[in-house]
Structure formats: structure tokens, C-alpha cells
Design a protein around this motif. Structure first.
Motif, short mmCIF file in Angstrom:
data_model
loop_
_atom_site.label_atom_id
_atom_site.label_comp_id
_atom_site.label_asym_id
_atom_site.label_seq_id
_atom_site.Cartn_x
_atom_site.Cartn_y
_atom_site.Cartn_z
N PRO A 145 13.76 6.59 -29.63
CA PRO A 145 13.78 7.88 -29.74
C PRO A 145 14.11 8.40 -28.40
O PRO A 145 13.21 9.47 -27.42
N ILE A 146 15.59 8.63 -27.80
CA ILE A 146 16.62 8.71 -26.59
C ILE A 146 17.13 9.24 -26.96
O ILE A 146 18.22 8.93 -27.80
N PRO A 147 17.81 10.12 -26.39
CA PRO A 147 19.32 10.87 -26.80
C PRO A 147 20.57 9.93 -26.38
O PRO A 147 19.89 8.87 -26.01
N VAL A 148 21.58 10.29 -26.68
CA VAL A 148 22.62 9.75 -26.61
C VAL A 148 22.96 9.10 -25.11
O VAL A 148 22.97 8.03 -24.15
N VAL A 149 22.71 10.21 -24.03
CA VAL A 149 22.81 10.46 -22.64
C VAL A 149 20.94 9.86 -21.88
O VAL A 149 20.97 11.13 -22.31
N HIS A 150 20.27 9.13 -21.69
CA HIS A 150 19.05 8.97 -21.34
C HIS A 150 18.34 9.48 -20.42
O HIS A 150 17.43 9.40 -19.86
N GLY A 151 19.63 9.29 -19.06
CA GLY A 151 19.45 9.90 -17.92
C GLY A 151 17.75 8.93 -17.07
O GLY A 151 17.41 8.87 -16.86
N LEU A 152 17.71 7.75 -17.80
CA LEU A 152 17.05 6.76 -17.01
C LEU A 152 17.38 5.57 -16.40
O LEU A 152 18.51 4.89 -16.72
N THR A 153 17.03 4.90 -15.27
CA THR A 153 16.98 3.27 -14.96
C THR A 153 16.83 2.93 -16.01
O THR A 153 15.42 3.22 -16.73
N VAL A 154 17.07 1.23 -16.19
CA VAL A 154 16.36 -0.35 -16.85
C VAL A 154 14.75 0.53 -17.03
O VAL A 154 14.01 -0.05 -17.08
N GLY A 155 14.78 0.30 -15.08
CA GLY A 155 13.45 0.14 -15.28
C GLY A 155 12.65 1.57 -15.02
O GLY A 155 11.10 1.22 -15.92
#
Length: 399
Positions: A201-211
Motif C-alpha cells: 500500500p504505497i503510491p506510484v512514486v514511493h520516494g524510498l530506497t530498497v533499504g
């Protein structure tokens, strides 16, 4: 600390200038200085080699798993050169070498170069099985993500985390910068619309690294049975979410340059229609069009290209549309192109195929478009969910 901040600011300005000068150039290392300063986890062997000593290692890697400080040597080759006991390689969509088309079957095999067994995590077996992990003491995940929900490398990470937890295997996550990591946007995936192109449940552009996302997956209890994966993240050095990052290796066959990566969140929705987004050309995710002159003045013809797109939509048909190759690299997610194409097509509900709702992560976007809503009105429908997500995201940020 102040001097480090000054260095980062100068490097940011240098690369931003480089981006603006050559927005359509199909290269990734726009500025050698900033690339040398940013150290992904793979470029920090002093951190991870002691952890791997005496252990049988399984790797989740592909063509992006390189050490920039070692002339782009592949992580597998580097670890073997250093005497690390690499016993197995697991590979995601597009395969070990990154030359399999989207959706193409990736087979398990023996790698001719290293002699290592290659285990596919794409197709029927998306999750490492207990037998494949029986001779592994520790796992390493090192894949270059692009920061978009429907990019499947993060779905592979989810299944790796789940299997590692179930089989009591520690997992090292080698973090890399997110080239779309400077903002958050788009609808948050709704319950009931989960798929391999959207598991969280995250947005299309989630603004996170994989870590950071791995921390969120653990922290929010998103793994099956709410198990917790024993993860250790090796963070990137000298980078934060405000610093642009150009990739040196294309992360998948149809994201050949930084422009395509920045346009990817906006144009990928065309995968849920019969509009071409340039698969079958050498500029995919930088154009869009359809075999009808009313779609625009720019023309292109998708053809079969081995290693990129064997059977592209609208294959061998002259398409008319828009050329976005000069779009600036500060581009952010928009519905503009999708809405324009929808209205031009005049196809109503036939404009969409069964894949569209999976990409959207809901059925509301399709319904809003059919209802004739503007982009601003559509954005209002996901505003509250996005604000809740942003607040949750803050807990897991590393940069």
C-alpha cells in the motif's frame, strides 16, 4: 559536518547542470565527480566482507549489481575474486544479464562465465524455496530500483525477505540511490488490488530506497504471517533524496537512459491500454503514440528488437504521437499524457485493458477518467491517502 554538506551541495549543482545540458543523451554517468563521491553499498567492501567471511553466500543480483569504484566490476566477480564462497545466484525479471523482455520467461540454468547455478525468481517461482536455500548461510540483495511501485524488483525483494524469514536466513540489503527518490506522488495501492506489479500500500512514486522500503515492509508487518525478516542494510554514503542520481547501467531493457527513468511513472500507465509507449524502438518510455494521425505529428514504428522487445504493442505499425525525449530531468509524475491520449482516442471504456487497474492499484482512477474528471480532480481522490503515507514514510527514511 558543515564541509560535507558544502561538498554535497556543490556536487548537486554540478550534476543538475549536467542533466540540463544533455537531457536526451543515452548515457548515465553524466558527471564522474558526483558518481565518485556517492558510494552504494557494493562499493563499501570494508563493511560487508567481514560479515561474509566463512559463510556460504547466495546473491540476488543482475546487471546493475556493480562496483563503480572497481571499473563497474560485477559484484559476483568481485566477491569470487576476494575468496567469498558464492554458492548460488537468484535473478529477478529480465534475468542475470538484464536482456530478457518484460514478462519473458527467465530460466534457471548454470552461468557459463562463473559456473554458478542461476535460480530464477520470475515466472512460476517468484520466491526462493527452502531447498534452494539449504546450502546458503546468508543472502545479499543488490538490485538497482527506480523508485516506482510497479517496478518488479521490489516485489522480488518482498518474496526474498519472506523466504529468508521463514528459513531463518539473514539478509544483507545493499542499498543504492533512488533515481526518482526526490518526491512522492500518485495513488496509494488499495487492498484487493495486490499483484506482482504492486504488492504494498504505497503510491506510484514511493520516494524510498530498497533499504528504506525493506524497513517499511518489516515495520508495517506486510510479510505473510507478519513474519520479520532478519535484515541488515548497508546504506549509501554521500547521498540523500535531494541529490539527482544518473545510472551507469540501464536497470532493465526498456529503461535505456535517465529520461526514460524519469518518465517511467507517467508513461507506464499506457501498458494498461493499446497505446504504444515506444517499446520496439530505441527510445522506449520517451514517446507515445497510436496508429492514427490524430494522436500527433511525431511518428515511429515499433518493431521486434531482440533483447529489448520481441513483440511490442502496435508492432510494424506506423504510430503517431508525442516525442518526449527533450523532457527535462526534473520531470515528475503526471496524468497529462494519459488523459490526452484517452480523450483523443474517443474509445471510452475500450481504451483500457485488464492490466490497467493493477498498474493503478485501484479501479477508481479508471472510473474517474471515464467520468471526465480533470487531473486536479483525480488527484483530490488520493490526496488524503498520500498524506498518511508520507507521514508513515518518515519513520523509515535513512537519508
Amino acid at each position: 559536518m558543515k564541509s560535507l554538506k558544502c561538498i554535497i551541495l556543490v556536487l548537486f549543482l554540478i550534476q543538475t547542470t549536467a542533466f540540463c545540458k544533455n537531457p536526451d543523451k543515452a548515457v548515465f554517468a553524466e558527471n564522474e565527480v558526483i558518481q565518485a563521491q556517492i558510494l552504494p553499498a557494493a562499493d563499501q567492501p570494508e563493511v560487508y566482507l567481514p560479515i561474509l567471511e566463512g559463510k556460504r553466500v547466495g546473491l540476488i543480483v543482475n546487471q546493475t549489481s556493480i562496483l563503480t569504484t572497481k571499473n563497474n566490476m560485477h559484484l559476483v566477480d568481485y566477491l569470487m575474486m576476494e575468496g567469498v564462497n558464492v554458492v548460488k545466484v537468484f535473478v529477478p525479471e529480465h534475468g542475470f544479464r538484464g536482456d530478457a523482455d518484460a514478462g519473458e520467461v527467465v530460466n534457471s540454468e548454470i552461468d557459463k562465465s562463473t559456473g554458478l547455478p542461476i535460480v530464477s525468481l520470475y515466472g512460476d517461482n517468484k520466491k526462493p524455496s527452502a531447498p534452494t536455500l539449504s546450502d546458503v548461510d546468508i543472502l545479499i540483495y543488490d538490485l538497482q530500483d527506480v523508485g516506482v511501485r510497479f517496478y518488479t524488483y521490489i516485489s522480488t525483494m518482498h518474496y526474498v525477505m519472506e523466504s529468508a524469514a521463514e528459513n531463518k536466513k539473514p539478509l544483507l540489503i545493499f542499498d543504492r540511490p533512488n533515481p526518482n527518490g526526490n518526491y512522492v506522488d500518485g495513488p496509494v495501492l488499495k487492498k484487493g488490488f495486490e499483484s506482482f506489479v504492486g504488492m504494498h500500500p504505497i503510491p506510484v512514486v514511493h520516494g524510498l530506497t530498497v533499504g528504506e522500503l525493506a524497513q517499511m515492509i518489516n515495520g508495517e508487518g506486510w510479510l505473510k504471517g507478519k513474519v520479520k525478516s532478519n535484515i541488515q542494510i548497508i546504506p549509501v554514503k554521500n547521498w540523500n533524496h535531494s541529490i539527482p542520481y544518473g545510472l551507469q547501467v540501464k536497470p532493465s531493457p526498456n529503461l535505456p537512459n535517465d529520461t526514460a527513468i524519469r518518465l517511467y511513472p507517467s508513461l507506464c500507465y499506457f501498458e494498461g491500454t493499446d497505446v504504444s509507449l515506444g517499446r520496439g524502438t530505441y527510445f522506449p518510455f520517451q514517446v507515445y503514440g497510436y496508429p492514427d494521425p490524430k494522436f500527433g505529428d511525431f511518428t515511429f514504428m515499433p518493431v521486434s528488437i531482440d533483447g529489448m522487445s520481441k513483440n511490442p504493442p502496435q508492432k510494424d505499425k506506423k504510430c503517431y504521437g508525442k516525442d518526449l525525449r527533450n523532457e527535462p530531468l526534473d520531470h515528475q509524475f503526471t496524468l497529462k499524457y494519459l488523459l490526452e491520449a484517452y480523450h483523443i482516442s474517443d474509445k471510452k471504456e475500450k481504451f483500457f485493458n485488464n492490466f490497467f487497474d493493477k498498474l493503478a492499484g485501484n479501479d477508481q482512477l479508471r472510473k474517474d477518467i471515464l467520468a471526465g474528471k480533470t487531473e486536479s480532480e483525480i488527484r483530490d481522490s488520493w490526496h488524503n491517502d498520500l498524506e498518511i503515507y508520507k507521514e508513515m514514510r518518515e519513520k523509515y527514511l535513512l537519508y
